[in-house]
Design a protein around this motif. Structure first.
Motif, PDB file in Angstrom:
ATOM      1  N   ILE A   7      -5.877  17.210   5.587  1.00  0.00           N
ATOM      2  CA  ILE A   7      -4.807  17.076   4.607  1.00  0.00           C
ATOM      3  C   ILE A   7      -3.564  16.502   5.287  1.00  0.00           C
ATOM      4  N   GLN A   8      -2.759  15.748   4.532  1.00  0.00           N
ATOM      5  CA  GLN A   8      -1.644  15.034   5.147  1.00  0.00           C
ATOM      6  C   GLN A   8      -0.610  16.001   5.711  1.00  0.00           C
ATOM      7  N   GLU A   9       0.114  15.550   6.754  1.00  0.00           N
ATOM      8  CA  GLU A   9       1.085  16.419   7.426  1.00  0.00           C
ATOM      9  C   GLU A   9       2.356  16.582   6.619  1.00  0.00           C
ATOM     10  N   GLN A  10       2.848  15.512   6.018  1.00  0.00           N
ATOM     11  CA  GLN A  10       4.104  15.557   5.287  1.00  0.00           C
ATOM     12  C   GLN A  10       3.845  15.655   3.783  1.00  0.00           C
ATOM     13  N   GLY A  11       4.545  16.533   3.111  1.00  0.00           N
ATOM     14  CA  GLY A  11       4.383  16.695   1.675  1.00  0.00           C
ATOM     15  C   GLY A  11       4.954  15.517   0.901  1.00  0.00           C
ATOM     16  N   LEU A  12       4.369  15.242  -0.252  1.00  0.00           N
ATOM     17  CA  LEU A  12       4.855  14.178  -1.116  1.00  0.00           C
ATOM     18  C   LEU A  12       6.204  14.541  -1.731  1.00  0.00           C
ATOM     19  N   VAL A  13       6.992  13.522  -2.003  1.00  0.00           N
ATOM     20  CA  VAL A  13       8.230  13.679  -2.765  1.00  0.00           C
ATOM     21  C   VAL A  13       7.980  13.098  -4.150  1.00  0.00           C
ATOM     22  N   ILE A  14       8.159  13.916  -5.192  1.00  0.00           N
ATOM     23  CA  ILE A  14       7.816  13.503  -6.544  1.00  0.00           C
ATOM     24  C   ILE A  14       8.972  13.755  -7.497  1.00  0.00           C
ATOM     25  N   ASP A  15       8.861  13.179  -8.686  1.00  0.00           N
ATOM     26  CA  ASP A  15       9.779  13.466  -9.784  1.00  0.00           C
ATOM     27  C   ASP A  15       9.019  13.226 -11.081  1.00  0.00           C
ATOM     28  N   ILE A  16       9.715  13.355 -12.191  1.00  0.00           N
ATOM     29  CA  ILE A  16       9.115  13.165 -13.510  1.00  0.00           C
ATOM     30  C   ILE A  16       9.586  11.842 -14.090  1.00  0.00           C
ATOM     31  N   ALA A  50       5.325   4.308 -14.737  1.00  0.00           N
ATOM     32  CA  ALA A  50       5.653   5.467 -13.907  1.00  0.00           C
ATOM     33  C   ALA A  50       5.567   5.117 -12.427  1.00  0.00           C
ATOM     34  N   ALA A  51       4.572   4.311 -12.040  1.00  0.00           N
ATOM     35  CA  ALA A  51       4.450   3.892 -10.643  1.00  0.00           C
ATOM     36  C   ALA A  51       5.619   2.997 -10.238  1.00  0.00           C
ATOM     37  N   LEU A  52       6.048   2.100 -11.142  1.00  0.00           N
ATOM     38  CA  LEU A  52       7.217   1.271 -10.850  1.00  0.00           C
ATOM     39  C   LEU A  52       8.466   2.134 -10.668  1.00  0.00           C
ATOM     40  N   HIS A  53       8.593   3.159 -11.495  1.00  0.00           N
ATOM     41  CA  HIS A  53       9.729   4.079 -11.372  1.00  0.00           C
ATOM     42  C   HIS A  53       9.696   4.781 -10.014  1.00  0.00           C
ATOM     43  N   ALA A  54       8.503   5.200  -9.601  1.00  0.00           N
ATOM     44  CA  ALA A  54       8.375   5.862  -8.297  1.00  0.00           C
ATOM     45  C   ALA A  54       8.787   4.918  -7.168  1.00  0.00           C
ATOM     46  N   GLU A  96       5.231   9.713  -5.802  1.00  0.00           N
ATOM     47  CA  GLU A  96       4.501   9.860  -7.060  1.00  0.00           C
ATOM     48  C   GLU A  96       5.449  10.259  -8.167  1.00  0.00           C
ATOM     49  N   CYS A  97       4.992  10.037  -9.408  1.00  0.00           N
ATOM     50  CA  CYS A  97       5.708  10.516 -10.583  1.00  0.00           C
ATOM     51  C   CYS A  97       4.746  11.252 -11.495  1.00  0.00           C
ATOM     52  N   LEU A  98       5.232  12.318 -12.104  1.00  0.00           N
ATOM     53  CA  LEU A  98       4.489  13.038 -13.112  1.00  0.00           C
ATOM     54  C   LEU A  98       4.836  12.485 -14.482  1.00  0.00           C
TER      55      LEU A  98
END
Length: 279
Positions: free
Chosen positions: A126-135, A160-164, A171-173
């Motif tokens: 599993i990746q070392e650094q956590g993802l940074v996400i928003d909505i 949503a991907a363009l927003h991210a 990532e975006c939810l």
């Protein structure tokens, strides 16, 4: 990008033109796709991929010839990987579209198949650094018969991907029309609260992910997974958040706005249930 692709039963140079301006796939997004992981000459979770694909073909009213079977498609995928010498590790996109025609007068309803394969190494863990996400809340998903299939009509996720990308997020939810979280641009969402694992039910409008289903069916033997609606407020109260799909398995979220998360459960599930799929 591979030098070869599969198109309707033949392996051809990738630069060959495939569709005309009259393609319904091009005009209307009339089709669907699967993204699969090939490891050591096999398709990981192939049975779930092809079950979802053929369910989607039925929803979109394709007329499949008798020879158009999961076994035929699986061999086409693996043959392309062998041709390009990446059968030990590949990311595969299998795209099915309807042929030419207008909205009311398609030439026929027979599937046209395009398969692409690119090299992909299995992750060490599993990746070392956590993802940074928003909505992303500008476009919201409706729940209907199309909501759970991987349709080529993918505009909510594209935006949503363009927003991210524009906001330096991993990532975006996405939200449904009720303002609840249904999934992410390329993944399903899970959260952990007080040691319990949750994920939104498919009735919330998210895509029926292959890794999501695999985890629900297997993890329940050791850890209960509950399907419950997820609001943005609940996300801020969660202890962990992680995302799943058939390519990455599990990726844990490190931060959502001002909220930071741990990753104990995500790491446990990855090591117990996902890592073996890549071996």
């Amino acid at each position: 990008m591979s030098n070869f692709i599969h198109f309707n039963g033949k392996i051809i140079p990738a630069e060959n033109p495939l569709v005309s301006a009259g393609s319904r796939g091009l005009r209307y997004g009339d089709g669907l796709f699967e993204t699969m992981r090939v490891i050591n000459g096999r398709i990981a979770l192939h049975y779930l991929h092809f079950e979802r694909l053929f369910n989607g073909l039925a929803v979109l009213q394709f007329q499949c010839p008798a020879s158009f079977t999961p076994a035929y498609l699986a061999e086409a995928v693996l043959a392309l990987c062998r041709k390009t010498n990446i059968e030990k590790g590949a990311r595969v996109r299998l795209n099915v579209v309807r042929g030419n025609g207008g909205l009311f007068d398609p030439d026929n309803h027979i599937p046209n198949v395009i398969i692409e394969a690119t090299p992909l190494e299995a992750p060490a863990g599993i990746q070392e650094q956590g993802l940074v996400i928003d909505i992303y809340n500008t476009v919201r998903k409706h729940y209907d018969v199309l909501a759970n299939i991987k349709s080529n009509n993918y505009l909510p996720y594209v935006l949503a991907a363009l927003h991210a990308n524009n906001n330096r997020l991993h990532e975006c939810l996405l939200l449904n029309t009720a303002g609840r979280i249904c999934d992410a641009t390329i993944a399903n969402v899970f959260w952990v609260k007080d040691g319990r694992i949750y994920t939104p039910p498919l009735s919330e409008g998210g895509i029926g992910g292959v890794m999501r289903r695999y985890l629900i069916e297997n993890v329940a033997k050791q850890h209960a997974i509950r399907e419950e609606p997820l609001t943005p407020e609940m996300l801020e109260q969660a202890d962990e958040v992680f995302l799943t799909n058939a390519i990455m398995g599990i990726k844990w979220v490190g931060r959502y706005r001002d909220k930071e998360y741990s990753n104990q459960m995500a790491t446990l599930l990855y090591n117990e249930y996902v890592k073996k799929l890549w071996e």
